[in-house]
Design an enzyme around this catalytic site. Structure first.
Site, PDB file in Angstrom:
ATOM      1  N   LYS A   1    -101.433 -69.627   8.222  1.00 36.47           N
ATOM      2  CA  LYS A   1    -100.798 -68.304   8.314  1.00 36.47           C
ATOM      3  C   LYS A   1    -100.007 -68.159   7.018  1.00 36.47           C
ATOM      4  CE  LYS A   1     -97.433 -65.592   9.091  1.00 36.47           C
ATOM      5  NZ  LYS A   1     -97.298 -64.774   7.880  1.00 36.47           N
TER       6      LYS A   1
ATOM      7  N   GLY B   1     -90.160 -72.646   5.128  1.00 32.19           N
ATOM      8  CA  GLY B   1     -89.610 -71.294   5.073  1.00 32.19           C
ATOM      9  C   GLY B   1     -88.115 -71.318   5.267  1.00 32.19           C
TER      10      GLY B   1
ATOM     11  N   GLU C   1     -83.556 -69.593   9.173  1.00 37.52           N
ATOM     12  CA  GLU C   1     -83.537 -68.700  10.347  1.00 37.52           C
ATOM     13  C   GLU C   1     -84.875 -68.788  11.088  1.00 37.52           C
ATOM     14  OE1 GLU C   1     -82.692 -67.644   7.174  1.00 37.52           O
ATOM     15  OE2 GLU C   1     -80.609 -68.033   7.718  1.00 37.52           O
ATOM     16  N   THR C   2     -85.983 -68.687  10.338  1.00 38.83           N
ATOM     17  CA  THR C   2     -87.292 -68.762  10.997  1.00 38.83           C
ATOM     18  C   THR C   2     -87.505 -70.158  11.575  1.00 38.83           C
ATOM     19  OG1 THR C   2     -88.101 -67.189   9.355  1.00 38.83           O
ATOM     20  CG2 THR C   2     -89.759 -68.260  10.706  1.00 38.83           C
ATOM     21  N   GLY C   3     -87.047 -71.182  10.849  1.00 44.88           N
ATOM     22  CA  GLY C   3     -87.180 -72.560  11.342  1.00 44.88           C
ATOM     23  C   GLY C   3     -86.512 -72.708  12.704  1.00 44.88           C
TER      24      GLY C   3
ATOM     25  N   GLU D   1     -89.619 -77.703   6.767  1.00 43.87           N
ATOM     26  CA  GLU D   1     -89.096 -77.788   5.396  1.00 43.87           C
ATOM     27  C   GLU D   1     -88.369 -76.475   5.145  1.00 43.87           C
ATOM     28  OE1 GLU D   1     -89.453 -80.422   3.504  1.00 43.87           O
ATOM     29  OE2 GLU D   1     -90.983 -81.501   4.627  1.00 43.87           O
TER      30      GLU D   1
ATOM     31  N   CYS E   1     -86.923 -73.681  -3.592  1.00 42.88           N
ATOM     32  CA  CYS E   1     -85.986 -74.316  -2.648  1.00 42.88           C
ATOM     33  C   CYS E   1     -85.145 -75.396  -3.318  1.00 42.88           C
ATOM     34  CB  CYS E   1     -86.754 -74.917  -1.475  1.00 42.88           C
ATOM     35  SG  CYS E   1     -87.962 -76.153  -2.000  1.00 42.88           S
TER      36      CYS E   1
ATOM     37  N   GLU F   1     -78.047 -69.453   0.433  1.00 41.14           N
ATOM     38  CA  GLU F   1     -79.140 -69.574  -0.544  1.00 41.14           C
ATOM     39  C   GLU F   1     -79.434 -68.185  -1.113  1.00 41.14           C
ATOM     40  OE1 GLU F   1     -82.899 -70.512   1.320  1.00 41.14           O
ATOM     41  OE2 GLU F   1     -83.424 -71.859  -0.310  1.00 41.14           O
TER      42      GLU F   1
HETATM   43  P1  NAD Z   1     -89.580 -67.015   5.951  1.00 37.83           P
HETATM   44  O1  NAD Z   1     -88.951 -67.940   6.919  1.00 37.83           O
HETATM   45  O2  NAD Z   1     -89.174 -65.603   5.977  1.00 37.83           O
HETATM   46  O3  NAD Z   1     -91.163 -67.025   6.106  1.00 37.83           O
HETATM   47  C1  NAD Z   1     -91.917 -68.216   6.065  1.00 37.83           C
HETATM   48  C2  NAD Z   1     -93.189 -68.011   6.878  1.00 37.83           C
HETATM   49  O4  NAD Z   1     -92.826 -67.829   8.240  1.00 37.83           O
HETATM   50  C3  NAD Z   1     -93.987 -66.777   6.482  1.00 37.83           C
HETATM   51  O5  NAD Z   1     -95.371 -67.035   6.575  1.00 37.83           O
HETATM   52  C4  NAD Z   1     -93.559 -65.764   7.536  1.00 37.83           C
HETATM   53  O6  NAD Z   1     -94.511 -64.738   7.720  1.00 37.83           O
HETATM   54  C5  NAD Z   1     -93.417 -66.646   8.750  1.00 37.83           C
HETATM   55  N1  NAD Z   1     -92.536 -66.107   9.797  1.00 37.83           N
HETATM   56  C6  NAD Z   1     -91.514 -65.229   9.655  1.00 37.83           C
HETATM   57  N2  NAD Z   1     -90.957 -64.957  10.866  1.00 37.83           N
HETATM   58  C7  NAD Z   1     -91.634 -65.693  11.775  1.00 37.83           C
HETATM   59  C8  NAD Z   1     -91.521 -65.852  13.189  1.00 37.83           C
HETATM   60  N3  NAD Z   1     -90.619 -65.181  13.898  1.00 37.83           N
HETATM   61  N4  NAD Z   1     -92.366 -66.708  13.815  1.00 37.83           N
HETATM   62  C9  NAD Z   1     -93.280 -67.411  13.109  1.00 37.83           C
HETATM   63  N5  NAD Z   1     -93.455 -67.270  11.774  1.00 37.83           N
HETATM   64  C10 NAD Z   1     -92.627 -66.438  11.105  1.00 37.83           C
HETATM   65  O7  NAD Z   1     -89.329 -67.658   4.501  1.00 37.83           O
HETATM   66  P2  NAD Z   1     -89.700 -67.029   3.086  1.00 37.83           P
HETATM   67  O8  NAD Z   1     -88.721 -65.953   2.773  1.00 37.83           O
HETATM   68  O9  NAD Z   1     -91.152 -66.737   3.028  1.00 37.83           O
HETATM   69  O10 NAD Z   1     -89.462 -68.287   2.124  1.00 37.83           O
HETATM   70  C11 NAD Z   1     -88.266 -68.594   1.507  1.00 37.83           C
HETATM   71  C12 NAD Z   1     -87.583 -69.765   2.207  1.00 37.83           C
HETATM   72  O11 NAD Z   1     -88.449 -70.909   2.190  1.00 37.83           O
HETATM   73  C13 NAD Z   1     -86.324 -70.207   1.497  1.00 37.83           C
HETATM   74  O12 NAD Z   1     -85.315 -70.432   2.444  1.00 37.83           O
HETATM   75  C14 NAD Z   1     -86.729 -71.511   0.814  1.00 37.83           C
HETATM   76  O13 NAD Z   1     -85.664 -72.399   0.562  1.00 37.83           O
HETATM   77  C15 NAD Z   1     -87.689 -72.066   1.810  1.00 37.83           C
HETATM   78  N6  NAD Z   1     -88.542 -73.084   1.180  1.00 37.83           N
HETATM   79  C16 NAD Z   1     -88.310 -74.399   1.474  1.00 37.83           C
HETATM   80  C17 NAD Z   1     -89.073 -75.389   0.850  1.00 37.83           C
HETATM   81  C18 NAD Z   1     -88.855 -76.856   1.156  1.00 37.83           C
HETATM   82  O14 NAD Z   1     -89.660 -77.664   0.724  1.00 37.83           O
HETATM   83  N7  NAD Z   1     -87.818 -77.231   1.860  1.00 37.83           N
HETATM   84  C19 NAD Z   1     -90.071 -75.032  -0.063  1.00 37.83           C
HETATM   85  C20 NAD Z   1     -90.278 -73.677  -0.328  1.00 37.83           C
HETATM   86  C21 NAD Z   1     -89.508 -72.710   0.303  1.00 37.83           C
END
Ligand code: NAD
Length: 485
Positions: free
Chosen positions: A172, A225, A228-230, A247, A281, A383
């Site tokens: 996804k 991601g 919040e989503t995590g 992550e 990140c 962040e």
């Molecule tokens: P996000 O959480 O908004 O989205 C990540 C993914 O989750 C996307 O595919 C999105 O469509 C999906 N998603 C969103 N809401 C969802 C839900 N309710 N249920 C299931 N899936 C859902 O994050 P983003 O804005 O795309 O990415 C930026 C974030 O990612 C930053 O916080 C960054 O630090 C983090 N990140 C972490 C690492 C790491 O290795 N720790 C690496 C890259 C990015």
């Protein structure tokens, strides 16, 4: 305008609803194309396909599976230029680096293919009549839910190990940056993968991601991601007690001591901060600089930005910093800049969009530096995910600065710059972070683990630890006396 479909069960398909959504070029604001707006029924089709493929893919010999995964590596290298061009188009990555970054991902498949062949179990001593052995097995159907900041890289980090050890996958991709994932599917189509081994379902997280998280037929969610989503995924996946790899974000502390090599520290740390327009990140989140070198460090940062960071059209060879990924994200970053100014941080560089010209149509923000940021300010705690460096108030005590560095909900990574080895080792031991760099920012290959402490997530990506995440460990106990033949 190229038309795109999703890849489910080895077929190119539209969303069942027949609906589509637009994606934009962040450098110009123009609509690039429209993608299928996947939903719960498309997830259903993809999970059924992945479940069907699982017994076929997982029962192949490891040697055969590894050979197929190695072929993906070769195809990634062959298609690196096109994958890079796509990254420039929908993400805004400077073209100069984009193809190189794509080509490097082949290493992840090669490493996983090779190491999956040595995924040994153990025997555990019991008595001479009883044999107990442990074996690793694939988890099953894995949903890969990934962010937009490094669209292909974040998928490959999960896909390579998951596939190599025998799982089937549903990708996804981030809804605003899905084109590389669809190109990857085109590449995978050339291989002898059973239909449904890898599927790509495009669409928003709130529907496609949500449906995957609650679906009983999905055995594991591998997620990168936002925090919040995590947290939402922890709650959603708990209904079916799924394996969850998380992550999440970071607000990474950088400690610059008075005996550090200031020019190297400033150059490397500004590179880390500004790379990918700050949408990384691992980017520095909070700089703690000793009072004796504070002004010198700030000066060196400004000089290094002037020398190395050229904001511009990502197709231009001279450009090293492209736009932010979307208008919405640019507004988000600008909101933080406004908050920094309002809360009393000193803006010493940037803080705005490029002054004039064609860049105004894209989602650009120029390199920005705040100094004298205090621990309680919003820009120090959250962040920003943009080209904004937050240099905190100067420090004078190691004990105090360590306390401040650890005073954050995140714990992804940290840097220490000092020429005093013992001091550096003490900081490295006591910093609450999954990775600590001492006087360097050397990147990592697939053999190195990556993952955070605290609200930056759990589990590891990369290395054998990361490979194990995609396996179940089974204990088999055999009473040898009971065996007849
Ligand atoms: P996000 O959480 O908004 O989205 C990540 C993914 O989750 C996307 O595919 C999105 O469509 C999906 N998603 C969103 N809401 C969802 C839900 N309710 N249920 C299931 N899936 C859902 O994050 P983003 O804005 O795309 O990415 C930026 C974030 O990612 C930053 O916080 C960054 O630090 C983090 N990140 C972490 C690492 C790491 O290795 N720790 C690496 C890259 C990015």
């Amino acid at each position: 305008m190229k038309q795109y479909e999703m890849w489910i069960g080895g077929k190119w398909v539209d969303a069942e609803s027949n609906k589509t959504y637009p994606v934009y070029n962040p450098a110009t604001g123009e609509e690039l194309t429209r993608l299928p707006l996947g939903g719960a029924s498309d997830v259903d089709t993809a999970v059924i396909a992945a479940r069907r493929a699982f017994p076929i893919w997982s029962k192949k010999s490891q040697a055969e599976r590894s050979q197929i995964v190695s072929k993906i590596a070769a195809l990634i290298r062959e298609n690196a230029q096109e994958l890079g061009n796509i990254d420039t188009l929908d993400h805004g990555s400077p073209l100069k680096r984009a193809a190189f970054s794509a080509a490097r991902l082949s290493d992840r498949f090669e490493w996983a293919a090779y190491n999956a062949r040595s995924l040994m179990g153990h025997t555990v001593p019991q008595s001479s009549d009883v044999l107990v052995y442990l074996q690793r097995e694939p988890v099953g159907v894995v949903a890969l839910i990934t962010p937009w900041n490094i669209p292909l890289g974040m998928i490959v980090q999960k896909l390579a190990p998951a596939l190599a050890v025998g799982n089937t996958c549903i990708i996804k991709p981030p809804s605003i940056d899905s084109l590389q994932a669809l190109k990857l599917a085109e590449i995978l189509e050339k291989l002898e993968l059973p239909p449904g081994t890898v599927n790509v379902v495009t669409g928003p997280g709130g529907t496609v991601g949500h449906a995957l998280a609650i679906y009983r037929g999905v055995d594991m969610i591998a997620f990168t991601g936002s925090c919040e989503t995590g947290k939402e995924l922890i709650s959603l996946s708990s209904q079916t007690v799924k394996r969850l790899q998380l992550e999440l974000g970071g607000k990474n502390p950088i400690i610059i001591c008075e005996d550090a090599d200031i020019t190297s520290a400033a150059t490397e740390m500004m590179n880390g901060q500004m790379m990918n327009s700050g949408q990384t990140c691992a980017a520095p989140g909070r700089f703690y600089v000793h009072e004796k070198v504070y002004d010198k460090f700030v000066e060196a940062c400004i000089t290094s930005i002037a020398k190395n960071w050229v904001v511009g059209d990502p197709n231009d060879e001279k450009t090293t910093m492209g736009p932010l990924v979307s208008a919405e994200h640019r507004d988000h970053v600008e909101g933080y800049i406004k908050s920094g100014i309002e809360q009393g941080a000193r803006l010493v560089l940037g803080g705005k969009r490029p002054a004039t010209g064609p860049l105004n149509k894209g989602y650009y923000v120029v390199p920005t530096i705040f100094t004298h940021v205090s621990q309680k300010m919003k820009i120090a705690r959250e962040e920003i995910f943009g080209p904004v460096a937050c240099i905190m108030e100067p420090f004078s005590s190691d004990e105090k600065v360590l306390e401040m560095a650890n005073d954050n909900t995140f714990g992804l990574c940290a840097h220490v710059w000092t020429q005093d080895a013992a001091r550096g080792m003490r900081f490295s031991n006591d910093l609450q972070a999954g990775t600590v760099w001492l006087n360097n920012s050397i990147g990592g290959g697939p053999e190195l683990p990556w993952g955070g402490y605290k609200e930056s997530g759990y589990s590891k990506e990369g290395s054998l630890y990361g490979l194990y995440e995609y396996t179940n460990l089974k204990r088999v106990a055999v009473d040898i006396r009971s065996l007849k033949k």
